[in-house]
Design an enzyme around this catalytic site. Sequence first.
Site, mmCIF file in Angstrom:
data_model
loop_
_atom_site.group_PDB
_atom_site.id
_atom_site.type_symbol
_atom_site.label_atom_id
_atom_site.label_comp_id
_atom_site.label_asym_id
_atom_site.label_seq_id
_atom_site.Cartn_x
_atom_site.Cartn_y
_atom_site.Cartn_z
ATOM 1 N N VAL A 1 -0.434 13.877 -4.118
ATOM 2 C CA VAL A 1 -1.757 14.408 -3.801
ATOM 3 C C VAL A 1 -2.079 15.604 -4.708
ATOM 4 O O VAL A 1 -1.246 16.492 -4.884
ATOM 5 C CB VAL A 1 -1.826 14.838 -2.326
ATOM 6 C CG1 VAL A 1 -3.206 15.372 -1.971
ATOM 7 C CG2 VAL A 1 -1.474 13.672 -1.408
ATOM 8 N N ASP B 1 1.363 9.320 13.045
ATOM 9 C CA ASP B 1 2.082 10.356 12.296
ATOM 10 C C ASP B 1 1.453 11.719 12.574
ATOM 11 O O ASP B 1 1.215 12.503 11.662
ATOM 12 C CB ASP B 1 2.032 10.012 10.803
ATOM 13 C CG ASP B 1 3.137 10.703 10.007
ATOM 14 O OD1 ASP B 1 4.058 11.258 10.640
ATOM 15 O OD2 ASP B 1 3.071 10.702 8.768
HETATM 16 N N1 LIG Z 1 -8.792 16.661 2.476
HETATM 17 C C1 LIG Z 1 -7.849 17.550 2.132
HETATM 18 N N2 LIG Z 1 -8.191 18.822 1.864
HETATM 19 C C2 LIG Z 1 -7.248 19.734 1.502
HETATM 20 N N3 LIG Z 1 -5.941 19.470 1.388
HETATM 21 C C3 LIG Z 1 -5.530 18.219 1.639
HETATM 22 C C4 LIG Z 1 -6.458 17.185 2.031
HETATM 23 N N4 LIG Z 1 -5.750 16.049 2.198
HETATM 24 C C5 LIG Z 1 -4.457 16.356 1.946
HETATM 25 N N5 LIG Z 1 -4.311 17.656 1.611
HETATM 26 C C6 LIG Z 1 -3.055 18.364 1.263
HETATM 27 O O1 LIG Z 1 -2.169 17.463 0.638
HETATM 28 C C7 LIG Z 1 -0.960 17.322 1.363
HETATM 29 C C8 LIG Z 1 -0.464 15.876 1.363
HETATM 30 O O2 LIG Z 1 -1.427 15.039 1.973
HETATM 31 P P1 LIG Z 1 -1.024 13.739 2.808
HETATM 32 O O3 LIG Z 1 -0.230 14.139 4.003
HETATM 33 O O4 LIG Z 1 -2.233 12.929 3.023
HETATM 34 O O5 LIG Z 1 -0.103 13.011 1.744
HETATM 35 P P2 LIG Z 1 1.230 12.180 1.860
HETATM 36 O O6 LIG Z 1 1.547 11.792 0.445
HETATM 37 O O7 LIG Z 1 1.103 11.094 2.826
HETATM 38 O O8 LIG Z 1 2.260 13.252 2.336
HETATM 39 P P3 LIG Z 1 3.369 13.098 3.464
HETATM 40 O O9 LIG Z 1 4.075 11.805 3.234
HETATM 41 O O10 LIG Z 1 4.219 14.314 3.212
HETATM 42 O O11 LIG Z 1 2.656 13.171 4.798
HETATM 43 C C9 LIG Z 1 -1.294 17.822 2.755
HETATM 44 O O12 LIG Z 1 -0.188 18.368 3.391
HETATM 45 C C10 LIG Z 1 -2.367 18.872 2.494
HETATM 46 O O13 LIG Z 1 -1.757 20.105 2.190
#
Ligand SMILES: Nc1ncnc2c1ncn2[C@@H]1O[C@H](COP(=O)(O)OP(=O)(O)OP(=O)(O)O)[C@@H](O)[C@H]1O
Length: 451
Positions: free
Chosen positions: A34, A169
Amino acid sequence: MFVLAPLENLFRPRFRKEDLSLGKKLGEGAFGTVYKASLTNKQLLKKDGPLVVKKANEYGAVEAWMNERVRRACRKSCADFVHGFLDDTSSKGKEEFWLLWRYEGKATLADLMANKDFPYNVEELILGPGKGDDLPRGPERQNRILRTILRQILSALAQLHSTGIVHRDVKPQNIIYSEDTKSFKIIDLGAAADLRVGINYIPKEFLLDPRYSAPEQYIMSTQTPSAPPPIIAAALSPVLWQMNLPDRFDIYSLGLIFLQMAFPNLRNDSGLISFNRQLKRRDYDMVQWRNLVEAKQSQDIRQGFEILDMDGGVGWELLKDMVRFKGRKRISANAALAHPYFVRAGLFGLSGMQKLRLSLMRSSEQENEGVDWVTSLMAKSGTESVGGFTEAQLQNMREKEPRRKGSIQRNAMAQALKLQRKAAQTIAATVDDIQKGEVGKRVNWWNRWQN
Ligand SMILES: Nc1ncnc2c1ncn2[C@@H]1O[C@H](COP(=O)(O)OP(=O)(O)OP(=O)(O)O)[C@@H](O)[C@H]1O
């Protein structure tokens, strides 16, 4: 879904990789990476502002689908989704799905909870600096903040659940503080299941965070076969939903967040993991867990129970209703919102004990006070619905039901308070009944309430 989704896609702007410039990395999970990002082609979006891009693997398409569904059905509950597209310019076999959201803000609930000043740091975000100073620092003020946070997350979950989506989750890392709306929203629908159409519904495969997941292994009974084709799944799902109550999976996770907010020593991983172990050893009996830890006389534990025991222990009651072994016995998100923990909150928070006394006495003099009283609570606390009923629906019932004779004994404060609590519990129970499909019980509910 079948009609709107294709139509919507005709009118939405299309993005390509070249329209975006990637910035700081925000996170890396099992499903992708991300980044914070900005738009190079500003014409694509009417409202300018930073974005978030997730470069995802093969699960990306499902996550995009889920986000689009949320955007149509309950957009305020989750981060603002912009677009999802397949990057077909990358080399074969390494296809990437790109997902775009608006950047909501820099802090997740996990970040905020890690701060020593929690929950006061959140109070400042929600109310503005110095606005919570009407109360001295202490359990009462902390309780007020916790209640607000919990209510915001519960409302978001209630909306997701009524759309047929289970998040699977729910954890502080997946709850983000939106600087725009000044409230909490849910992120990361990567593990979510849409049970109405069977998307991402694979009974034997799951990818859950063990720290926050409920004891049941699968959100649907393993005897439920894999999802049939979407249209059939959509028709069947209300039945499966009622049989299995899969939404209660998220409630358990949220219960653990509530617990962590109340007890500082459970906010870190090792604290939470040892809590999980202790609870499991005691067959998921929260009362036994309480006996165990209270004997230890720690400052953190005392502080937590001081918060949960306020107002006759309504917080503790709600927590116990959320953290139960059997999904079926756990409270639903809607019923939790009607729990006395919140019903009393609006009043205490907004008007104080004195006005509460006054309004209860005044309302006890009226006929039909049952409905009037609840709707006035709703107005005062700014609640749009109680137990899933809007003010208009409640008033409508009032018109159609026989008027209540007599009134609560005047000045009987204690009794009025009891009734208030009872009413909220009855509403909660009724919502459960209705959710079980027994709509006819609504009439019984009215009688019960009157009695
Ligand atoms: N819309 C948003 N605005 C600001 N920050 C965001 C947003 N979406 C995600 N993030 C940031 O990016 C990080 C990772 O997002 P997300 O949990 O969707 O990804 P992931 O790859 O599935 O991570 P994980 O497997 O660790 O849960 C979040 O913890 C947050 O800090």
